[in-house]
Design a protein around this motif. Structure first.
Motif, PDB file in Angstrom:
ATOM      1  N   HIS A 109      31.861  37.277  35.192  1.00  0.00           N
ATOM      2  CA  HIS A 109      32.634  36.744  36.202  1.00  0.00           C
ATOM      3  C   HIS A 109      33.923  36.028  35.456  1.00  0.00           C
ATOM      4  O   HIS A 109      35.149  36.231  35.929  1.00  0.00           O
ATOM      5  CB  HIS A 109      31.728  35.754  37.034  1.00  0.00           C
ATOM      6  N   CYS A 154      36.296  38.461  33.699  1.00  0.00           N
ATOM      7  CA  CYS A 154      36.890  39.621  34.434  1.00  0.00           C
ATOM      8  C   CYS A 154      37.974  38.622  35.227  1.00  0.00           C
ATOM      9  O   CYS A 154      39.427  39.202  35.306  1.00  0.00           O
ATOM     10  CB  CYS A 154      35.872  40.362  35.399  1.00  0.00           C
ATOM     11  N   ARG A 155      37.685  37.332  35.691  1.00  0.00           N
ATOM     12  CA  ARG A 155      38.760  36.763  36.502  1.00  0.00           C
ATOM     13  C   ARG A 155      39.660  36.243  35.609  1.00  0.00           C
ATOM     14  O   ARG A 155      40.808  36.555  35.899  1.00  0.00           O
ATOM     15  CB  ARG A 155      37.818  35.315  36.787  1.00  0.00           C
ATOM     16  N   CYS A 198      42.015  39.523  34.791  1.00  0.00           N
ATOM     17  CA  CYS A 198      42.836  39.958  36.195  1.00  0.00           C
ATOM     18  C   CYS A 198      43.902  39.098  36.387  1.00  0.00           C
ATOM     19  O   CYS A 198      44.934  39.230  36.722  1.00  0.00           O
ATOM     20  CB  CYS A 198      41.873  39.860  37.326  1.00  0.00           C
ATOM     21  N   ASP A 253      44.966  42.949  38.941  1.00  0.00           N
ATOM     22  CA  ASP A 253      43.666  43.319  39.210  1.00  0.00           C
ATOM     23  C   ASP A 253      43.431  44.891  38.170  1.00  0.00           C
ATOM     24  O   ASP A 253      42.289  44.878  37.437  1.00  0.00           O
ATOM     25  CB  ASP A 253      43.654  43.637  40.685  1.00  0.00           C
ATOM     26  N   GLN A 308      30.418  47.627  40.083  1.00  0.00           N
ATOM     27  CA  GLN A 308      31.559  46.291  40.161  1.00  0.00           C
ATOM     28  C   GLN A 308      32.948  46.690  40.713  1.00  0.00           C
ATOM     29  O   GLN A 308      33.412  46.416  41.691  1.00  0.00           O
ATOM     30  CB  GLN A 308      31.756  45.541  38.756  1.00  0.00           C
ATOM     31  N   GLN A 309      33.484  47.838  40.212  1.00  0.00           N
ATOM     32  CA  GLN A 309      34.737  48.238  40.462  1.00  0.00           C
ATOM     33  C   GLN A 309      34.856  48.980  41.859  1.00  0.00           C
ATOM     34  O   GLN A 309      35.778  48.583  42.554  1.00  0.00           O
ATOM     35  CB  GLN A 309      35.313  49.261  39.507  1.00  0.00           C
ATOM     36  N   ARG A 312      32.485  48.652  44.436  1.00  0.00           N
ATOM     37  CA  ARG A 312      31.529  47.893  45.684  1.00  0.00           C
ATOM     38  C   ARG A 312      31.890  46.395  45.502  1.00  0.00           C
ATOM     39  O   ARG A 312      31.190  45.514  46.140  1.00  0.00           O
ATOM     40  CB  ARG A 312      30.439  48.049  45.650  1.00  0.00           C
ATOM     41  N   ASN A 313      32.469  45.882  44.276  1.00  0.00           N
ATOM     42  CA  ASN A 313      32.444  44.424  44.030  1.00  0.00           C
ATOM     43  C   ASN A 313      31.308  43.767  43.723  1.00  0.00           C
ATOM     44  O   ASN A 313      31.010  42.662  44.382  1.00  0.00           O
ATOM     45  CB  ASN A 313      33.423  43.580  45.102  1.00  0.00           C
ATOM     46  N   ASN A 314      30.128  44.407  43.270  1.00  0.00           N
ATOM     47  CA  ASN A 314      28.935  43.960  43.091  1.00  0.00           C
ATOM     48  C   ASN A 314      28.568  43.923  41.625  1.00  0.00           C
ATOM     49  O   ASN A 314      28.571  45.035  41.033  1.00  0.00           O
ATOM     50  CB  ASN A 314      27.942  45.041  43.888  1.00  0.00           C
ATOM     51  N   THR A 315      28.240  42.900  41.051  1.00  0.00           N
ATOM     52  CA  THR A 315      28.072  42.498  39.638  1.00  0.00           C
ATOM     53  C   THR A 315      26.672  42.400  39.337  1.00  0.00           C
ATOM     54  O   THR A 315      26.162  42.242  38.132  1.00  0.00           O
ATOM     55  CB  THR A 315      28.721  41.384  39.254  1.00  0.00           C
TER      56      THR A 315
END
Length: 368
Positions: free
Chosen positions: A261, A264-265, A268, A273, A314-315, A317-320
């Protein structure tokens, strides 16, 4: 009182109070190492310094001095003096220094006096201050003060260090690296010299606070590419320890936040992004590659395959959540076995074990 004792007292006061400094050395010298509160406003550029040095070697000091005045004269001299004056207006308590506190400091001080300002220069210069800091790291009285905080990867050692600024010195913050193969930050690490200088200044400030111990996180000799000075590291290896314990799920969630998290934040935010996610992906793969030999090709391949699936999820579905699979495997196959082996070698040094709350309580009781 001897000159060396007086100089040491001056150096200590400068570092403890973060006194602003004008570093008169050439940019190439400054880039190799300087001090946190210094600002490079050189008397000579790299090229000018090289010309003067060559002249000194072939024709002696008088010719070199004459060439220096010839190169830094007229409008060039005026511009450099004005840069010093501008810095002085913002920081009237500053000092000047060059490499040894010799000719460059004296010439610059003289030009400033001609401009109506009297600024002290540091006797012994950069070399003297640097030696003082190295001696600080080698001081034998540091050893009995040290208390090493150990714990498995993801147990929250950095949290405890940051919660206790009175006793602790944060080695990872000083090195700008989190200490593991996944510890790289977006901003570069300091040079080795700057790392040592920052660490020594942090130790000086710690000594001034006079706490009951010097709390340090358990580290290997290398933090990223920063090498803990050997005398200091040897003292760490002989010091007593406390061991921080944390539940498995808490460790997983902490590493998910740190490795995935947060990174990646940050990527970006820096790159946007799309480019940021690409850079984040490269960071994860490079981190695995850094320990590929120690993992073995099969385990490294397995981890990378899980990582690839997690990145796709993650890319898309934005699920980590899938990242937890390779993080768990990394802990069970690599970090935890290595940690348990190393801790067994240090068992006789352990004074206390507990979670964050009990560790903090134990440390508080030692202050009484």
């Amino acid at each position: 009182m001897s000159q060396s004792v007086v100089a040491a007292a001056v150096y200590r006061e400068i570092f403890l109070n973060d006194r602003p400094l004008i570093d008169l050395r050439a940019p190439v010298e400054f880039a190799k190492g300087a001090f946190p509160s210094s600002n490079n406003l050189p008397l000579m550029t790299d090229d000018e310094r090289q010309q003067v040095g060559t002249c000194y070697q072939h024709h002696g000091p008088s010719a070199a001095l004459a060439l220096g005045h010839q190169l830094v004269n007229g409008a060039t001299k005026a511009a450099r003096v004005e840069a010093w004056l501008q810095f002085y207006r913002q920081h009237p308590d500053l000092y000047l220094y060059c490499f040894r506190g010799g000719m460059r400091s004296q010439i610059s001080q003289g030009w400033l006096r001609e401009a109506g300002v009297d600024i002290p220069y540091i006797v012994g210069g950069y070399k003297g201050m640097r030696q003082f800091l190295l001696q600080t790291l080698e001081a034998p009285q540091l050893a009995p003060q040290m208390l090493i905080l150990s714990g498995t990867t993801g147990s929250g050692k950095t949290d405890v260090i940051q919660q206790r600024p009175q006793e602790a010195v944060d080695l990872e913050e000083t090195a700008n690296h989190r200490g593991s193969s996944f510890g790289k930050e977006l901003t570069p690490q300091p040079t080795q010299i700057n790392f040592e200088n920052r660490l020594a200044i942090a130790i000086l400030k710690h000594q001034q606070r006079q706490p009951s111990c010097l709390l340090l996180e358990d580290e290997s000799h290398l933090i990223g590419h920063c090498f803990i000075p050997t005398p200091f590291f040897n003292n760490m290896q002989a010091a007593n320890m406390v061991v921080l314990e944390a539940p498995w799920q808490q460790r997983l969630q902490r590493l998910l936040e740190q490795y995935v998290h947060k990174m990646c934040r940050q990527f970006c935010q820096r790159d946007g992004d799309e480019a940021g996610f690409t850079a984040f992906t490269q960071y994860l793969y490079q981190s695995i590659n850094g320990i590929r030999k120690r993992l073995g090709l099969q385990q490294a391949g397995e981890l990378q395959a899980l990582m690839t699936q997690a990145l796709q999820e993650q890319q898309q579905r934005n699920n980590t959540a899938l990242h937890l699979e390779w993080i768990a495997l990394l802990l069970t196959r690599y970090y935890d076995p290595m940690y348990e082996y190393q801790l067994q070698q240090k068992a006789e040094r352990i004074l206390f074990r507990g979670d964050q709350a009990t560790i903090n309580q134990w440390l508080d009781e030692r202050q009484i």
